[in-house]
Design a protein around this motif. Structure first.
Motif, PDB file in Angstrom:
ATOM      1  N   ARG A  51       0.837  -1.211   0.000  1.00 12.45           N
ATOM      2  CA  ARG A  51       0.000   0.000   0.000  1.00 12.45           C
ATOM      3  C   ARG A  51       0.872   1.260   0.000  1.00 12.45           C
ATOM      4  O   ARG A  51       0.597   2.216  -0.720  1.00 12.45           O
ATOM      5  N   PHE A  52       1.956   1.251   0.777  1.00 14.42           N
ATOM      6  CA  PHE A  52       2.824   2.432   0.862  1.00 14.42           C
ATOM      7  C   PHE A  52       3.777   2.554  -0.325  1.00 14.42           C
ATOM      8  O   PHE A  52       4.418   3.581  -0.499  1.00 14.42           O
ATOM      9  N   ARG A  53       3.865   1.502  -1.144  1.00  8.69           N
ATOM     10  CA  ARG A  53       4.703   1.552  -2.343  1.00  8.69           C
ATOM     11  C   ARG A  53       3.885   1.739  -3.616  1.00  8.69           C
ATOM     12  O   ARG A  53       4.437   1.724  -4.707  1.00  8.69           O
ATOM     13  N   ASN A  54       2.608   1.946  -3.507  1.00  8.02           N
ATOM     14  CA  ASN A  54       1.714   2.110  -4.655  1.00  8.02           C
ATOM     15  C   ASN A  54       2.057   3.405  -5.394  1.00  8.02           C
ATOM     16  O   ASN A  54       1.852   4.502  -4.884  1.00  8.02           O
ATOM     17  N   LEU A  55       2.561   3.288  -6.617  1.00  7.64           N
ATOM     18  CA  LEU A  55       3.017   4.458  -7.370  1.00  7.64           C
ATOM     19  C   LEU A  55       1.868   5.304  -7.923  1.00  7.64           C
ATOM     20  O   LEU A  55       2.101   6.426  -8.372  1.00  7.64           O
ATOM     21  N   SER A  56       0.646   4.796  -7.894  1.00  6.48           N
ATOM     22  CA  SER A  56      -0.482   5.601  -8.378  1.00  6.48           C
ATOM     23  C   SER A  56      -0.866   6.678  -7.359  1.00  6.48           C
ATOM     24  O   SER A  56      -1.542   7.658  -7.707  1.00  6.48           O
ATOM     25  N   VAL A  57      -0.405   6.536  -6.123  1.00  9.44           N
ATOM     26  CA  VAL A  57      -0.648   7.544  -5.078  1.00  9.44           C
ATOM     27  C   VAL A  57       0.592   8.441  -5.003  1.00  9.44           C
ATOM     28  O   VAL A  57       1.723   7.946  -5.020  1.00  9.44           O
ATOM     29  N   PRO A  58       0.401   9.773  -4.930  1.00  5.20           N
ATOM     30  CA  PRO A  58       1.559  10.676  -4.848  1.00  5.20           C
ATOM     31  C   PRO A  58       2.452  10.351  -3.635  1.00  5.20           C
ATOM     32  O   PRO A  58       1.974   9.902  -2.587  1.00  5.20           O
ATOM     33  N   THR A  59       3.735  10.588  -3.799  1.00  4.62           N
ATOM     34  CA  THR A  59       4.724  10.248  -2.776  1.00  4.62           C
ATOM     35  C   THR A  59       4.436  10.943  -1.451  1.00  4.62           C
ATOM     36  O   THR A  59       4.544  10.326  -0.389  1.00  4.62           O
ATOM     37  N   LYS A  60       4.071  12.202  -1.500  1.00  2.00           N
ATOM     38  CA  LYS A  60       3.818  12.956  -0.263  1.00  2.00           C
ATOM     39  C   LYS A  60       2.648  12.352   0.512  1.00  2.00           C
ATOM     40  O   LYS A  60       2.682  12.285   1.740  1.00  2.00           O
ATOM     41  N   VAL A  61       1.637  11.885  -0.196  1.00  2.00           N
ATOM     42  CA  VAL A  61       0.475  11.274   0.454  1.00  2.00           C
ATOM     43  C   VAL A  61       0.886   9.930   1.068  1.00  2.00           C
ATOM     44  O   VAL A  61       0.536   9.624   2.215  1.00  2.00           O
ATOM     45  N   ARG A  62       1.651   9.134   0.318  1.00  2.00           N
ATOM     46  CA  ARG A  62       2.111   7.844   0.831  1.00  2.00           C
ATOM     47  C   ARG A  62       2.999   8.028   2.058  1.00  2.00           C
ATOM     48  O   ARG A  62       2.893   7.287   3.040  1.00  2.00           O
ATOM     49  N   LEU A  63       3.857   9.038   2.003  1.00  2.00           N
ATOM     50  CA  LEU A  63       4.749   9.304   3.134  1.00  2.00           C
ATOM     51  C   LEU A  63       3.949   9.722   4.368  1.00  2.00           C
ATOM     52  O   LEU A  63       4.209   9.246   5.475  1.00  2.00           O
ATOM     53  N   ALA A  64       2.975  10.602   4.175  1.00  2.00           N
ATOM     54  CA  ALA A  64       2.139  11.042   5.302  1.00  2.00           C
ATOM     55  C   ALA A  64       1.390   9.857   5.915  1.00  2.00           C
ATOM     56  O   ALA A  64       1.310   9.727   7.147  1.00  2.00           O
ATOM     57  N   GLU A  65       0.866   8.973   5.065  1.00  2.00           N
ATOM     58  CA  GLU A  65       0.158   7.797   5.571  1.00  2.00           C
ATOM     59  C   GLU A  65       1.114   6.848   6.296  1.00  2.00           C
ATOM     60  O   GLU A  65       0.767   6.258   7.322  1.00  2.00           O
ATOM     61  N   LEU A  66       2.323   6.700   5.760  1.00  2.00           N
ATOM     62  CA  LEU A  66       3.325   5.846   6.403  1.00  2.00           C
ATOM     63  C   LEU A  66       3.675   6.380   7.787  1.00  2.00           C
ATOM     64  O   LEU A  66       3.706   5.628   8.766  1.00  2.00           O
TER      65      LEU A  66
END
Length: 185
Positions: A51-66
């Protein structure tokens, strides 16, 4: 920041900085997720890592969720995130607001200590070679004193006269007088 502040509180303080830092790119976030997933699967399971490596989601959003996910996992997860960040991005790790405050606090304590104890007591500033040469000289004299009885001292007389050539006047006088006394026995 206090010295007792844990990684859990540090992550809460650093989260905004991490999400806004341009150096936290897709590749770095992926490396952090993989580090946490491979080494600490109890912190970040395979499903969460995907889920945190999903490239369809912007990096900043993935980082915030992580970061939010790790914050929810507790102190150990936050500690391991900082450890992974230190391994993969030292420059970012050392520029974190909590790290900068900790360094400034340590520097201010050190400068206060340095101001108080600025004068240093130096017993001997000649260095280690001077110490070793003095120690060798004293050890040589001790060996001559204990083992220099009779025949042994007579054999070493010429050598000791030559050895005394580079010594100071007082040391030379002591060594030569010891050799002369040994010859008389």
């Amino acid at each position: 920041m206090t010295d007792t502040e844990g990684y859990h509180e540090q992550l809460q303080s650093d989260a905004q900085f991490l999400c806004s830092d341009q150096r936290m790119d897709t590749e770095l976030v992926d490396r952090l997720v993989l580090q946490l997933n491979r080494i600490y699967p109890q912190i970040l399971e395979d499903k969460e890592a995907h889920r945190f490596r999903n490239l369809s989601v912007p990096t900043k959003v993935r980082l915030a969720e992580l970061l939010e996910h790790l914050y929810g996992k507790g102190e150990e997860a936050c500690h391991e995130f900082y450890h992974a960040l230190h391994i993969h991005a030292e420059d970012i790790y050392f520029s974190l607001p909590t790290r900068v405050r900790k360094r400034e606090l340590a520097d201010s304590k050190w400068s206060n200590y340095g101001a108080i104890h600025q004068e240093r007591c130096v017993i001997n500033d000649k260095g280690p070679m001077f110490f070793l040469s003095c120690l060798s000289f004293v050890a040589g004299i001790a060996i001559l004193y204990y083992y220099g009885e009779g025949e042994t001292l007579r054999c070493t007389g010429g050598f000791l006269h030559c050895s005394a050539a580079r010594l100071s006047k007082d040391a030379k006088d002591v060594l030569i007088s010891y050799v002369e006394v040994g010859k008389q026995k």
